[in-house]
Structures are given as C-alpha cells and as structure tokens.
Design a protein around this motif. Structure first.
Motif, PDB file in Angstrom:
ATOM      1  N   LEU A 239      -2.409  -4.518  -0.848  1.00  0.00           N
ATOM      2  CA  LEU A 239      -2.096  -5.222   0.389  1.00  0.00           C
ATOM      3  C   LEU A 239      -2.239  -6.720   0.265  1.00  0.00           C
ATOM      4  O   LEU A 239      -2.885  -7.362   1.089  1.00  0.00           O
ATOM      5  CB  LEU A 239      -3.022  -4.722   1.507  1.00  0.00           C
ATOM      6  CG  LEU A 239      -2.575  -3.431   2.160  1.00  0.00           C
ATOM      7  CD1 LEU A 239      -3.669  -2.892   3.043  1.00  0.00           C
ATOM      8  CD2 LEU A 239      -1.311  -3.644   2.975  1.00  0.00           C
TER       9      LEU A 239
ATOM     10  N   GLY B 136      -4.367   0.220   8.057  1.00  0.00           N
ATOM     11  CA  GLY B 136      -4.156   1.647   7.834  1.00  0.00           C
ATOM     12  C   GLY B 136      -4.790   2.563   8.868  1.00  0.00           C
ATOM     13  O   GLY B 136      -4.715   3.783   8.727  1.00  0.00           O
TER      14      GLY B 136
ATOM     15  N   SER C 139       0.867  -1.175   0.000  1.00  0.00           N
ATOM     16  CA  SER C 139       0.000   0.000   0.000  1.00  0.00           C
ATOM     17  C   SER C 139       0.906   1.228   0.000  1.00  0.00           C
ATOM     18  O   SER C 139       2.115   1.091   0.189  1.00  0.00           O
ATOM     19  CB  SER C 139      -0.851  -0.009   1.269  1.00  0.00           C
ATOM     20  OG  SER C 139      -0.004   0.116   2.407  1.00  0.00           O
TER      21      SER C 139
ATOM     22  N   GLN D 293       4.918  11.876   3.740  1.00  0.00           N
ATOM     23  CA  GLN D 293       4.422  10.612   3.184  1.00  0.00           C
ATOM     24  C   GLN D 293       3.571   9.849   4.193  1.00  0.00           C
ATOM     25  O   GLN D 293       3.854   9.840   5.383  1.00  0.00           O
ATOM     26  CB  GLN D 293       5.601   9.734   2.754  1.00  0.00           C
ATOM     27  CG  GLN D 293       6.225  10.225   1.455  1.00  0.00           C
ATOM     28  CD  GLN D 293       7.610   9.684   1.247  1.00  0.00           C
ATOM     29  OE1 GLN D 293       8.058   8.796   1.963  1.00  0.00           O
ATOM     30  NE2 GLN D 293       8.293  10.219   0.250  1.00  0.00           N
ATOM     31  N   ALA D 294       2.538   9.184   3.666  1.00  0.00           N
ATOM     32  CA  ALA D 294       1.688   8.356   4.529  1.00  0.00           C
ATOM     33  C   ALA D 294       2.489   7.140   4.997  1.00  0.00           C
ATOM     34  O   ALA D 294       3.156   6.488   4.208  1.00  0.00           O
ATOM     35  CB  ALA D 294       0.452   7.909   3.763  1.00  0.00           C
ATOM     36  N   VAL D 295       2.400   6.880   6.299  1.00  0.00           N
ATOM     37  CA  VAL D 295       3.166   5.779   6.900  1.00  0.00           C
ATOM     38  C   VAL D 295       2.268   5.087   7.920  1.00  0.00           C
ATOM     39  O   VAL D 295       1.484   5.735   8.610  1.00  0.00           O
ATOM     40  CB  VAL D 295       4.428   6.358   7.604  1.00  0.00           C
ATOM     41  CG1 VAL D 295       5.055   5.361   8.551  1.00  0.00           C
ATOM     42  CG2 VAL D 295       5.442   6.856   6.581  1.00  0.00           C
TER      43      VAL D 295
ATOM     44  N   THR E  56      -2.443   5.248  10.263  1.00  0.00           N
ATOM     45  CA  THR E  56      -1.693   6.066   9.308  1.00  0.00           C
ATOM     46  C   THR E  56      -1.455   7.493   9.822  1.00  0.00           C
ATOM     47  O   THR E  56      -2.383   8.145  10.297  1.00  0.00           O
ATOM     48  CB  THR E  56      -2.461   6.144   7.971  1.00  0.00           C
ATOM     49  OG1 THR E  56      -2.686   4.816   7.498  1.00  0.00           O
ATOM     50  CG2 THR E  56      -1.658   6.917   6.918  1.00  0.00           C
TER      51      THR E  56
ATOM     52  N   SER F  86      -4.202   9.507   4.823  1.00  0.00           N
ATOM     53  CA  SER F  86      -3.839   9.043   3.473  1.00  0.00           C
ATOM     54  C   SER F  86      -4.309  10.054   2.431  1.00  0.00           C
ATOM     55  O   SER F  86      -3.610  10.329   1.458  1.00  0.00           O
ATOM     56  CB  SER F  86      -4.448   7.672   3.187  1.00  0.00           C
ATOM     57  OG  SER F  86      -3.771   6.680   3.921  1.00  0.00           O
TER      58      SER F  86
ATOM     59  N   THR G 295      -6.123   4.602  -5.294  1.00  0.00           N
ATOM     60  CA  THR G 295      -4.784   4.082  -4.996  1.00  0.00           C
ATOM     61  C   THR G 295      -4.267   4.648  -3.680  1.00  0.00           C
ATOM     62  O   THR G 295      -3.695   3.929  -2.857  1.00  0.00           O
ATOM     63  CB  THR G 295      -3.808   4.431  -6.135  1.00  0.00           C
ATOM     64  OG1 THR G 295      -4.304   3.852  -7.344  1.00  0.00           O
ATOM     65  CG2 THR G 295      -2.415   3.883  -5.864  1.00  0.00           C
ATOM     66  N   ALA G 296      -4.501   5.934  -3.462  1.00  0.00           N
ATOM     67  CA  ALA G 296      -4.017   6.564  -2.221  1.00  0.00           C
ATOM     68  C   ALA G 296      -4.676   5.954  -0.988  1.00  0.00           C
ATOM     69  O   ALA G 296      -4.082   5.902   0.082  1.00  0.00           O
ATOM     70  CB  ALA G 296      -4.276   8.068  -2.267  1.00  0.00           C
TER      71      ALA G 296
ATOM     72  N   GLN H  28       1.385   3.308   2.267  1.00  0.00           N
ATOM     73  CA  GLN H  28       2.071   3.384   3.554  1.00  0.00           C
ATOM     74  C   GLN H  28       3.277   2.454   3.610  1.00  0.00           C
ATOM     75  O   GLN H  28       4.266   2.738   4.288  1.00  0.00           O
ATOM     76  CB  GLN H  28       1.104   3.022   4.701  1.00  0.00           C
ATOM     77  CG  GLN H  28      -0.041   3.994   4.902  1.00  0.00           C
ATOM     78  CD  GLN H  28      -1.311   3.582   4.182  1.00  0.00           C
ATOM     79  OE1 GLN H  28      -1.256   3.132   3.034  1.00  0.00           O
ATOM     80  NE2 GLN H  28      -2.450   3.727   4.826  1.00  0.00           N
TER      81      GLN H  28
ATOM     82  N   GLU I  84      -5.792   2.778  -0.833  1.00  0.00           N
ATOM     83  CA  GLU I  84      -5.831   1.309  -0.911  1.00  0.00           C
ATOM     84  C   GLU I  84      -5.268   0.628   0.334  1.00  0.00           C
ATOM     85  O   GLU I  84      -5.557  -0.536   0.588  1.00  0.00           O
ATOM     86  CB  GLU I  84      -5.117   0.807  -2.170  1.00  0.00           C
ATOM     87  CG  GLU I  84      -3.600   0.942  -2.131  1.00  0.00           C
ATOM     88  CD  GLU I  84      -2.920   0.512  -3.432  1.00  0.00           C
ATOM     89  OE1 GLU I  84      -3.630   0.281  -4.432  1.00  0.00           O
ATOM     90  OE2 GLU I  84      -1.693   0.406  -3.434  1.00  0.00           O
ATOM     91  N   GLY I  85      -4.497   1.364   1.116  1.00  0.00           N
ATOM     92  CA  GLY I  85      -3.954   0.776   2.334  1.00  0.00           C
ATOM     93  C   GLY I  85      -4.804   1.021   3.561  1.00  0.00           C
ATOM     94  O   GLY I  85      -4.373   0.781   4.683  1.00  0.00           O
ATOM     95  N   ASN I  86      -6.016   1.512   3.362  1.00  0.00           N
ATOM     96  CA  ASN I  86      -6.911   1.792   4.489  1.00  0.00           C
ATOM     97  C   ASN I  86      -8.194   0.992   4.349  1.00  0.00           C
ATOM     98  O   ASN I  86      -8.895   1.109   3.347  1.00  0.00           O
ATOM     99  CB  ASN I  86      -7.251   3.288   4.527  1.00  0.00           C
ATOM    100  CG  ASN I  86      -6.035   4.143   4.802  1.00  0.00           C
ATOM    101  OD1 ASN I  86      -5.208   4.364   3.921  1.00  0.00           O
ATOM    102  ND2 ASN I  86      -5.900   4.596   6.029  1.00  0.00           N
TER     103      ASN I  86
END
Lengths: 304, 157
Positions: free
Chosen positions: A207, B48, A118, B57-59, B51, B111, B129-130, A120, B132-134
């Motif tokens: 992910l 996420g 992702s 940057q998102a981490v 985050t 994010s 896409t931004a 992150q 997608e990690g949440n």
C-alpha cells in the motif's frame, strides 16, 4: 476538441435520477465508444475504480455521467497475436501476476503488478486504469516503457496506436482525446533471451505510492545485449524511458559494462522533485544504487 | 429519485436492490442490507476494514460501486458463521487472541478467507502478503498471522 452536446438515443437503455443523470454499462466496445463520443470529457470513465473513487471520495455525487467499462469482457483477455502480446485494458493486476503468458514473457511487468497496492486493490485495479490515470508513480508504467509497449486508442472515428513513451505528457496527463478509450496494450515478443529487473522503492512494502521505480529489460544474443529497455517512475513529471543509457548498453556484453558509471548516467538523466515521499537528492542517490542493483540481478539471472 | 437495478448474491441469499450511481458496495452492505459487520475505516483503500469477498477475491468495498459488481457473489463477515457454529477462522482468532479492539477483524477475516479459499496451505509469507492490505492499529499482527496459520492447519490442511 469540441464538446458534443449530449443527445439521447432511443435505442439506449439509461436511467436518469436526481443524484446522477446517466450511468452507462455497455456490453460492447462499439457502444462504449458511441457514449464516449457523445459525452466527451463530461463523462467519468470507470475501470477498476481504485483510483477514481479515491480521487472523488468526497464528491462522488458531483459526477453526473458514468461510463462503466466493467462489462466489456472483450477487454479482459491476454493473448498472443502475430508475435505480439495483446493485453486488454480491463485486465487486472491480479490477472497480470497470475498469467503464465505474462510471467514467461514479461516477468518485469508481472513483478510490478505484484507490487501494486494490496490484494484488494490488485483484484480490482486494471492495467488500463493505471495507464489512463497517468500518475508518474504508476507502478506498471516503467515496465511498459521498458518493453516498448504501444497503446491502442479507439474512437468511433477509428483507432490509432500510440507508443507508451509518447502517451504520457505530464502528471496525470496524457495524449488521449476526450472521445477515445484505451482498449489494448500491445507488447512485441522476441525469440531472444530476455532478462530483466524490477525495483520499487517506497516507505513500506504494501500500500505504498512509489518513491521511485526502475524497470530494466535486456535482450541478449549469446552474451551480447541486442536491445535495452530502461525506464523509471516517480523521477520526472511522467514515467521516463532513458534512451541515452539504452544506447550505451546495446552491442555490449553485460560484463563489460561499468555499472556504477551507468548508475551515475541514470542520475544525470532524471529530473525528480521533492515531495512527501522523498527529496530530489534522495531520489538521485537511490537512482544510482538501484541501477547497479538491477544490473547485478540480471547478471545473476543470465549466469544461472 | 431514480436508481439502478442490481442483483447480488450476498452470503448465499439473492437480493434485488436499487442503488444510486455513486453508491459504494460498502454503503449498500451497511445501509441497505444492514450488515454492519463490514466496517468503514479510511474510505480510500488504505486500511482494509471494509474488505469483503467479491467473486472469490478480496475487495475493498469502499473502492467499488455497487453497480460495478452487479451479478456478483459477495461474502461478508456475517457469512462466516454457519448452522454448525463458528467458522474455523473465527475460532482460531478467538483461540489465538487475535482480536483487541476488533475494528479491523472483519476485514482481516475476509482477507484470510480469500487466501484459504485459493491456497489452503499457505506459507507464513503468503499469509503476510494476503493481509498486507489490512491495518491493525492495536498492532497485534503476530496473533492474527498465528490465527490464520492455525485455521489453515485445522480447516485447509
């Protein structure tokens, strides 16, 4: 290798505590190598930590010695030296997918970096970490094999260059010694036209740990294929390079190849297992299809 | 218990902190700074919820040790609101009803902020896409995407 007993040098600034013994954050490679030589496999090497903190999620307190590479700015560069691309081990997935040098010369690697985890994870995870974790499912590994990458391993004794296909020895195992650090990834550049394809198969887009990956990189002189790099992930105990199939393709024109037959060759050359991400049969069948898809994609790119 | 000295700038304020070697950024933010807007969900980088923004940057703050971000600039969800009121992203999330249980919201906002900071006019695909990690388990993704689009129009564009 013999484990060397930790001995403290006065010049080194460290802090000791009850919850941990020592945490090192060296600012030079030389210093990092000295610490690595001294502590060997007792020390946990941290790059982006996106694998490390998951693997140790419930037992972080058990890690007594940390070697954190985050301040080694020398390892965060991407540069061309003598017709080779040198990628520092601490370069992140985000850097890879944004870099014009990588996009132009190693499009398959850039595409794979874009498919990691992702945003992150891409912002912290590193190419060196992906390599050293050595998961058969590591997304960057098949592309690195396809491009004929080599890895620079350094220790206080010196350095050695290991070819990517010789580095991986088993699931999460590699040929790095306990006094070594991976510092650079070296990939040869070419004046030939390079076209490639990256395919990642997984249960969802983001992910996801790959069910199967394929990286195809072809070099052309005119219409003739002069070099082929074909590698897959998640189909064997290590990422694998399919040299038999590469040999069949060299000196051929793309249009003269029987894609389906090559796909069946791929199926015959891999050794997948059943796991929670897919069965052996599924992976074998998909391997045929992705090979055909990859070659069609390259055909489209070449003709456009 | 000896600790490591770390300096962070969080939501514009400088902090000198002492952290354990295994202390994750998430722990520092919640336990030391008492900024509990940042949530702990899965703890392994899948959801996420934790985050934050580290140096633009998102981490996932569960996947990085605080010692590793020594010297960094960090923004948490608490950093969005300013004296002039709610951030355009927050207003858009309310307007578009992009919050149900709310647990994923701080991470979604971070994010989205990381996206808009680098790309003020994102396409719908870039928004997806931004984010997608949440994960949102109330499954209200559409409203969240709508909210980010609205914020982009009002703030970025």
């Amino acid at each position: 290798m013999m484990r060397k007993s930790p001995m403290k040098q006065e010049s080194r600034q460290t802090i000791s505590g009850v919850d941990f013994k020592e945490y090192f954050q060296p600012e030079s490679i030389q210093k990092a190598l000295e610490i690595r030589a001294e502590y060997g496999d007792q020390i946990e090497v941290a790059a982006g930590s996106t694998d490390l903190l998951v693997a140790n999620y419930e037992k972080l307190h058990e890690i007594k010695y940390w070697l954190d590479l985050v301040k080694l700015d020398q390892l965060k560069k991407i540069e061309v030296i003598d017709n080779e691309l040198h990628i520092g081990a601490m370069v992140t997935h985000l850097q890879l997918m944004k870099s014009d040098l990588i996009k132009k010369n190693l499009a398959v690697l850039a595409a794979a970096a874009e498919d990691v985890g992702s945003p992150q994870i891409r912002s912290r995870g590193t190419i060196g970490g992906n390599i050293c974790t050595s998961s058969p499912a590591g997304d960057l590994l098949a592309p690195l094999l396809s491009y004929g990458a080599s890895f620079k391993l350094q220790s206080t004794e010196g350095e050695r260059i290991v070819k990517a296909e010789e580095f991986f020895t088993g699931p999460k195992r590699n040929s790095m010694e306990t006094d070594e650090l991976l510092t650079e990834i070296i990939i040869p550049l070419t004046d030939n036209k390079r076209e490639g394809s990256w395919i990642k198969v997984g249960r969802r887009k983001a992910l996801v740990i790959s069910t199967l990956t394929l990286a195809v990189v072809l070099e052309f002189e005119g219409e003739k294929i002069v070099k082929a790099g074909i590698a897959m992930g998640s189909v064997a105990p290590t990422p694998v390079r399919l040299k038999g199939i590469e040999a069949v393709m060299v000196d051929q024109k793309l249009t003269d190849l029987d894609y389906k037959a090559l796909g069946r060759e791929v199926k015959a050359s891999i050794n997948p297992i059943d796991d929670l991400r897919g069965t052996k049969e599924y992976r074998e069948d998909v391997a045929v299809d992705v090979m055909v898809r990859a070659l069609k994609e390259i055909e489209r790119k070449v003709s456009s | 218990m000896a600790k490591l000295d770390v300096e962070l700038k969080v939501n514009g304020e400088d902090y000198k902190l002492q952290v354990g070697s295994q202390e994750r950024l998430l722990d520092t933010i919640r336990e030391q700074l008492k900024l509990t807007g940042t949530k702990e969900g899965c703890s392994v980088g899948e959801c996420g919820a934790c985050t934050v923004i580290v140096d633009d940057q998102a981490v996932n703050s569960c996947m990085v040790l605080t010692a590793q971000v020594d010297g960094s600039k960090i923004i948490t969800v608490e950093g969005l609101e300013s004296k002039s009121g709610l951030h355009p992203l927050q207003k858009a999330f309310i307007e578009k009803q992009a919050v149900q249980c709310g647990f994923c919201t701080p991470g979604m906002l971070m994010s989205a902020l990381a996206l808009l900071n680098t790309n003020p006019e994102p396409s719908k695909e870039e928004i997806k896409t931004a984010l997608e990690g949440n994960l949102c388990r109330c499954t209200g993704y559409q409203q969240i995407i709508d909210a980010v689009e609205m914020a982009a129009e009002e703030w970025g564009g």
